[in-house]
Motif scaffolding. Structure first.
Motif, short mmCIF file in Angstrom:
data_model
loop_
_atom_site.label_atom_id
_atom_site.label_comp_id
_atom_site.label_asym_id
_atom_site.label_seq_id
_atom_site.Cartn_x
_atom_site.Cartn_y
_atom_site.Cartn_z
N PHE A 156 29.96 30.91 43.98
CA PHE A 156 30.33 29.53 43.69
C PHE A 156 29.25 28.56 44.15
O PHE A 156 28.56 28.81 45.14
CB PHE A 156 31.63 29.15 44.41
CG PHE A 156 32.87 29.69 43.79
CD1 PHE A 156 33.33 30.96 44.11
CD2 PHE A 156 33.60 28.93 42.89
CE1 PHE A 156 34.50 31.46 43.54
CE2 PHE A 156 34.76 29.42 42.33
CZ PHE A 156 35.21 30.69 42.65
N TYR B 223 27.50 35.54 33.49
CA TYR B 223 28.85 35.04 33.21
C TYR B 223 29.01 33.75 34.00
O TYR B 223 28.83 33.75 35.22
CB TYR B 223 29.85 36.11 33.64
CG TYR B 223 31.30 35.82 33.39
CD1 TYR B 223 32.21 35.91 34.43
CD2 TYR B 223 31.77 35.52 32.13
CE1 TYR B 223 33.56 35.68 34.22
CE2 TYR B 223 33.11 35.27 31.91
CZ TYR B 223 34.00 35.37 32.96
OH TYR B 223 35.34 35.14 32.72
N ALA C 9 31.24 42.05 37.94
CA ALA C 9 31.59 40.80 37.26
C ALA C 9 32.67 40.06 38.02
O ALA C 9 32.85 38.88 37.85
CB ALA C 9 32.05 41.10 35.84
N ARG C 10 33.42 40.74 38.86
CA ARG C 10 34.47 40.06 39.61
C ARG C 10 33.92 39.39 40.87
O ARG C 10 34.63 38.71 41.56
CB ARG C 10 35.55 41.05 39.99
CG ARG C 10 36.18 41.73 38.79
CD ARG C 10 37.35 42.56 39.21
NE ARG C 10 37.95 43.24 38.08
CZ ARG C 10 37.63 44.47 37.71
NH1 ARG C 10 36.72 45.14 38.39
NH2 ARG C 10 38.20 45.03 36.67
N GLN C 11 32.64 39.63 41.19
CA GLN C 11 32.07 39.06 42.40
C GLN C 11 31.48 37.70 42.04
O GLN C 11 30.37 37.62 41.55
CB GLN C 11 31.00 40.00 42.96
CG GLN C 11 30.56 39.65 44.35
CD GLN C 11 29.77 40.80 44.97
OE1 GLN C 11 29.70 41.88 44.41
NE2 GLN C 11 29.18 40.56 46.11
N LEU C 12 32.23 36.66 42.27
CA LEU C 12 31.83 35.32 41.89
C LEU C 12 31.01 34.66 42.99
O LEU C 12 31.35 34.77 44.17
CB LEU C 12 33.05 34.45 41.59
CG LEU C 12 34.01 34.94 40.51
CD1 LEU C 12 35.13 33.93 40.31
CD2 LEU C 12 33.28 35.19 39.21
#
Lengths: 114, 116
Positions: free
Chosen positions: A104, A32, A99-102
């Motif tokens: 950057f 993602y 999926a919420r662990q981004l």
């Protein structure tokens, strides 16, 4: 080595130019992919996201993902002074919860000169 | 619709002093995140809440950092005692759990902490 690498710039272009911003990543499990824009003294705001390889277009912005090369890009057409900001790529796994662990990138600072 | 609200916007303290940051997420958002953003870097997750439960605090330096989210709404992040290396922007974000695991995170403006 960081999981996500992004050229920090700074990048300076004249108004109307096409801008290309890029990130590479090492974790092949990332599914993602997102681009955030961050104006000075503000929090990041989501510009675009995509799950799959290929291109996704939204107005003047095009996000491109090449999973085989672990490479993502953001193109800005007809750049405007209002596009001057820091652009952050972000990515994550694609399962509920993780999926919420981004993760950057470090951000690329863009200035569009009038 | 109001966005994520954070206060204070700026804080300057001496090292070894305590400091607290407050976050009010977007109404109805059940997931809340605290990130730290060092100068010239992207945000790094410190802790994630789903409602009142801290479901991911693996990156939170627990010797000096603590967080709470009472009643599953507002949240407070505390540092005690602060160190010089804690100087950064502390960002709060929130999202609505749509069950897809890809919910958009909306960020607040951040609190810029300077430790002298």
């Amino acid at each position: 080595q960081k999981e996500v690498e992004q050229d920090p710039g700074p990048l300076s272009v004249p108004e109307g130019a096409i801008v290309s911003l890029n990130c590479t990543y090492s974790n092949s499990a990332f599914q993602y992919f997102m681009w955030y824009r961050q104006y000075s003294r503000k929090g990041p705001e989501l510009l675009m996201y995509t799950y799959s390889s290929g291109n996704k277009e939204d107005g003047r912005f095009t996000a491109q993902v090449d999973k085989s090369s672990k490479y993502i890009s953001l193109f800005i057409r007809d750049s405007q002074p209002s596009d001057s900001a820091t652009y952050l790529c972000a990515m994550s796994l694609l399962s509920s919860g993780s999926a919420r662990q981004l993760t950057f990138g470090s951000g690329t600072q863009l200035t569009v000169l009038p | 619709e109001a966005g994520v609200v954070q206060s204070p916007r700026y804080k300057i303290i001496e090292k070894k002093q305590p400091v607290a940051f407050w976050c009010n997420p977007i109404s109805g958002h059940n997931t809340l995140y605290w990130y730290r953003q060092n100068l010239g870097q992207g945000p790094e997750l410190l802790i994630r809440y789903e409602n009142e439960e801290a479901v991911d605090d693996s990156q939170l330096p627990k010797d000096r950092f603590s967080a709470e989210r009472l009643k599953g709404v507002d949240s407070t992040l505390k540092i005690q005692p602060a160190e010089l290396g804690d100087s950064a922007v502390y960002l709060c974000a929130s999202s609505l759990d749509g069950g897809q695991g890809t919910d958009t995170q909306y960020f607040g403006p951040g609190t810029r902490l300077t430790v002298l």
